[in-house]
Motif scaffolding. Sequence first.
Motif, PDB file in Angstrom:
ATOM      1  N   PHE A   2      23.467  67.714  66.328  1.00 51.69           N
ATOM      2  CA  PHE A   2      22.144  67.102  66.313  1.00 51.69           C
ATOM      3  C   PHE A   2      22.147  65.799  67.114  1.00 51.69           C
ATOM      4  CE2 PHE A   2      19.314  63.900  64.461  1.00 51.69           C
ATOM      5  CZ  PHE A   2      18.083  64.530  64.595  1.00 51.69           C
ATOM      6  N   ARG A   3      23.127  64.959  66.877  1.00 50.55           N
ATOM      7  CA  ARG A   3      23.186  63.664  67.542  1.00 50.55           C
ATOM      8  C   ARG A   3      23.393  63.822  69.048  1.00 50.55           C
ATOM      9  NH1 ARG A   3      26.971  59.747  68.813  1.00 50.55           N
ATOM     10  NH2 ARG A   3      26.103  57.641  68.767  1.00 50.55           N
ATOM     11  N   THR A   4      24.203  64.799  69.445  1.00 56.04           N
ATOM     12  CA  THR A   4      24.478  65.013  70.864  1.00 56.04           C
ATOM     13  C   THR A   4      23.208  65.331  71.635  1.00 56.04           C
ATOM     14  OG1 THR A   4      26.719  65.783  70.417  1.00 56.04           O
ATOM     15  CG2 THR A   4      25.750  66.436  72.507  1.00 56.04           C
ATOM     16  N   PHE A   5      22.351  66.176  71.066  1.00 58.00           N
ATOM     17  CA  PHE A   5      21.170  66.630  71.803  1.00 58.00           C
ATOM     18  C   PHE A   5      19.960  65.721  71.629  1.00 58.00           C
ATOM     19  CE2 PHE A   5      23.541  70.676  71.315  1.00 58.00           C
ATOM     20  CZ  PHE A   5      23.658  70.980  72.658  1.00 58.00           C
ATOM     21  N   VAL A   6      19.916  64.928  70.557  1.00 56.90           N
ATOM     22  CA  VAL A   6      18.723  64.133  70.270  1.00 56.90           C
ATOM     23  C   VAL A   6      18.911  62.649  70.569  1.00 56.90           C
ATOM     24  CG1 VAL A   6      17.112  63.423  68.456  1.00 56.90           C
ATOM     25  CG2 VAL A   6      17.950  65.781  68.533  1.00 56.90           C
ATOM     26  N   LEU A   7      20.107  62.103  70.293  1.00 61.05           N
ATOM     27  CA  LEU A   7      20.291  60.659  70.346  1.00 61.05           C
ATOM     28  C   LEU A   7      21.284  60.184  71.399  1.00 61.05           C
ATOM     29  CD1 LEU A   7      20.319  59.869  66.506  1.00 61.05           C
ATOM     30  CD2 LEU A   7      18.494  59.401  68.143  1.00 61.05           C
ATOM     31  N   MET A   8      21.691  61.051  72.305  1.00 62.08           N
ATOM     32  CA  MET A   8      22.605  60.647  73.369  1.00 62.08           C
ATOM     33  C   MET A   8      22.055  61.086  74.726  1.00 62.08           C
ATOM     34  SD  MET A   8      25.146  58.965  72.036  1.00 62.08           S
ATOM     35  CE  MET A   8      26.510  58.997  73.197  1.00 62.08           C
ATOM     36  N   PRO A   9      22.338  60.316  75.802  1.00 59.32           N
ATOM     37  CA  PRO A   9      21.875  60.707  77.134  1.00 59.32           C
ATOM     38  C   PRO A   9      22.695  61.862  77.685  1.00 59.32           C
ATOM     39  CG  PRO A   9      23.249  58.757  77.288  1.00 59.32           C
ATOM     40  CD  PRO A   9      23.072  59.035  75.815  1.00 59.32           C
ATOM     41  N   ARG A  10      22.155  62.504  78.706  1.00 58.90           N
ATOM     42  CA  ARG A  10      22.883  63.621  79.311  1.00 58.90           C
ATOM     43  C   ARG A  10      24.082  63.143  80.124  1.00 58.90           C
ATOM     44  NH1 ARG A  10      18.656  67.023  82.524  1.00 58.90           N
ATOM     45  NH2 ARG A  10      17.779  64.941  82.908  1.00 58.90           N
ATOM     46  N   THR A  11      23.990  61.931  80.676  1.00 54.18           N
ATOM     47  CA  THR A  11      25.110  61.353  81.407  1.00 54.18           C
ATOM     48  C   THR A  11      25.504  60.053  80.714  1.00 54.18           C
ATOM     49  OG1 THR A  11      23.626  60.153  82.893  1.00 54.18           O
ATOM     50  CG2 THR A  11      24.328  62.363  83.576  1.00 54.18           C
ATOM     51  N   HIS A  12      26.412  59.292  81.328  1.00 52.87           N
ATOM     52  CA  HIS A  12      26.853  58.059  80.687  1.00 52.87           C
ATOM     53  C   HIS A  12      25.742  57.013  80.719  1.00 52.87           C
ATOM     54  CE1 HIS A  12      27.393  56.825  84.885  1.00 52.87           C
ATOM     55  NE2 HIS A  12      27.466  55.574  84.452  1.00 52.87           N
ATOM     56  N   ILE A  13      25.829  56.043  79.821  1.00 57.35           N
ATOM     57  CA  ILE A  13      24.862  54.950  79.760  1.00 57.35           C
ATOM     58  C   ILE A  13      25.302  53.858  80.726  1.00 57.35           C
ATOM     59  CG2 ILE A  13      23.783  53.209  78.273  1.00 57.35           C
ATOM     60  CD1 ILE A  13      24.375  55.050  75.899  1.00 57.35           C
ATOM     61  N   PRO A  14      24.479  53.510  81.719  1.00 58.62           N
ATOM     62  CA  PRO A  14      24.904  52.545  82.732  1.00 58.62           C
ATOM     63  C   PRO A  14      24.939  51.122  82.184  1.00 58.62           C
ATOM     64  CG  PRO A  14      22.617  53.131  83.061  1.00 58.62           C
ATOM     65  CD  PRO A  14      23.111  54.023  81.957  1.00 58.62           C
ATOM     66  N   TYR A  15      25.701  50.264  82.879  1.00 57.81           N
ATOM     67  CA  TYR A  15      25.722  48.839  82.557  1.00 57.81           C
ATOM     68  C   TYR A  15      25.796  48.035  83.835  1.00 57.81           C
ATOM     69  CZ  TYR A  15      26.922  44.337  80.587  1.00 57.81           C
ATOM     70  OH  TYR A  15      26.921  43.000  80.238  1.00 57.81           O
ATOM     71  N   PRO A  16      24.908  47.061  84.003  1.00 57.44           N
ATOM     72  CA  PRO A  16      23.753  46.724  83.160  1.00 57.44           C
ATOM     73  C   PRO A  16      22.706  47.842  83.212  1.00 57.44           C
ATOM     74  CG  PRO A  16      24.293  44.934  84.693  1.00 57.44           C
ATOM     75  CD  PRO A  16      25.030  46.143  85.154  1.00 57.44           C
TER      76      PRO A  16
END
Length: 465
Positions: A178-192
């Motif tokens: 559930f968390r993988t498909f709903v609460l995470m992006p498809r790729t990495h989260i960039p910074y900044p």
Amino acid sequence: MFSCQGGGLRVRSWFTLTSGLVECLGFAGAVFGWASLVFVLKTEGYFKSLCVNTTINGTAVEDCSRQDEQLSLIFTIASFMNNFLTLPNGFLFDHFVNSVLLFPALSFIAVGGILFLVTNIQVGNLFGTHRSTIITLYNGAFDSSSAVFLIIKLLYEYGVSLRGSFLFLACCSVIHLFRTFVLMPRTHIPYPLPENYTYGMNCGGTRDHAVAKVEEKNIQTSQSEEEMPFKETSPQGQNTDKIERSFKSCLLSWFFLWHLLWLSVMQLRHYLFIGTLNPMLNHLAAGDPGLVSRYTNAFAFTQLCGILCAPWNGLIMDRHKGKQREPGQHINAAIVSLSLTALQCVLFSVCAAIPLLPLQYLTFILQVLNRSFLYGGNAAFISVAFPSVHFGKLFGMVMALSAVVSLLQYPCFTLIKGPLGGDPFYVNIGLTVLSLLAFINPLYVYLHCRRQAAHRPSSNKSASS
């Protein structure tokens, strides 16, 4: 579903953070609760056939040193795989009663657990200036999850079967999906974070995957120019410009190599302590199962405090980063963190080396404090010392190489059970001395920052003339 802009993104970010903490608390570092599980495994008779009857001073006793050796080998392999290998998704403990299956089962728990941690670390990128605090918080949750095996041990003592406990954990895997498909992006989260960055379901199609990718690259280029303008000498004597640093130049830098030493010696100390805790308690308690159980529970309860201890390390780094005014000086923030972590390890190792059973309560406290600082500080240091585009590769590499060093725990255990007759005193003294090598890393960072500070005025003077 949540709105994708403004407040909606903040709400989603907090849901991602809290659900990730639950995921890490429940599963990621369960393998490090081995001391609790091994107590149950011995009661269940795992490798019991290796115990033999022997006579000591005319008294018939049961010698289970070979059983301890096999159980220690299981943890050695699992802790090695925890750092060295990556597999898709988490694997759960096999519920069939077969001693040999413990080898792959615990290893799969370890490999799956470290993937939970690695994928969740990037959530810190959503929180800007609090990035280091969030990274260390997740590492604290990873540490505290070792209490899962304590819960299994306590439930076992109240009549819940080992199979039933692990079947329940297997059913909890729906949380990860559930968390993988709903609460995470498809790729990495960039910074900044790029402007108007969004992620998750119903968030503008490929906005977080395509447009944000271009914006992230532009931001990282300007970030490299602003924060990493200094040159560094590699072990081969070559100067590498941090503006254009490749993964290879990062890998061969003294920063990386001394940090690898810093992590490896302390990690070896912790792995050997956890892997040999049950035999050590048996030795100090003269084989009293009641005392062993009490101290095992005390150790496991202290592991719950990891999530409370780890964020302090991140706060130290974030506070010092906030004080920096010169570009390229964010690495300064790591000096206090690296030094404090090394000092904690020496104190922990000294206490562990003293063969006094009541003193082990203090040892347990120092161990969880140091371990939470160690792994949180490791990830936070890599995030500030190297270009963010190489974070995943460098984090994986330092964990993999330190895993090779951690294999030394099994020869140490064999030495304790063999020539040393079950007394770990001399091995503990040797590891305490080895832990002193961890101070090289913060010393190198300090000297590097001093060189850069001395070089900057002359550079500014040359530029003005």
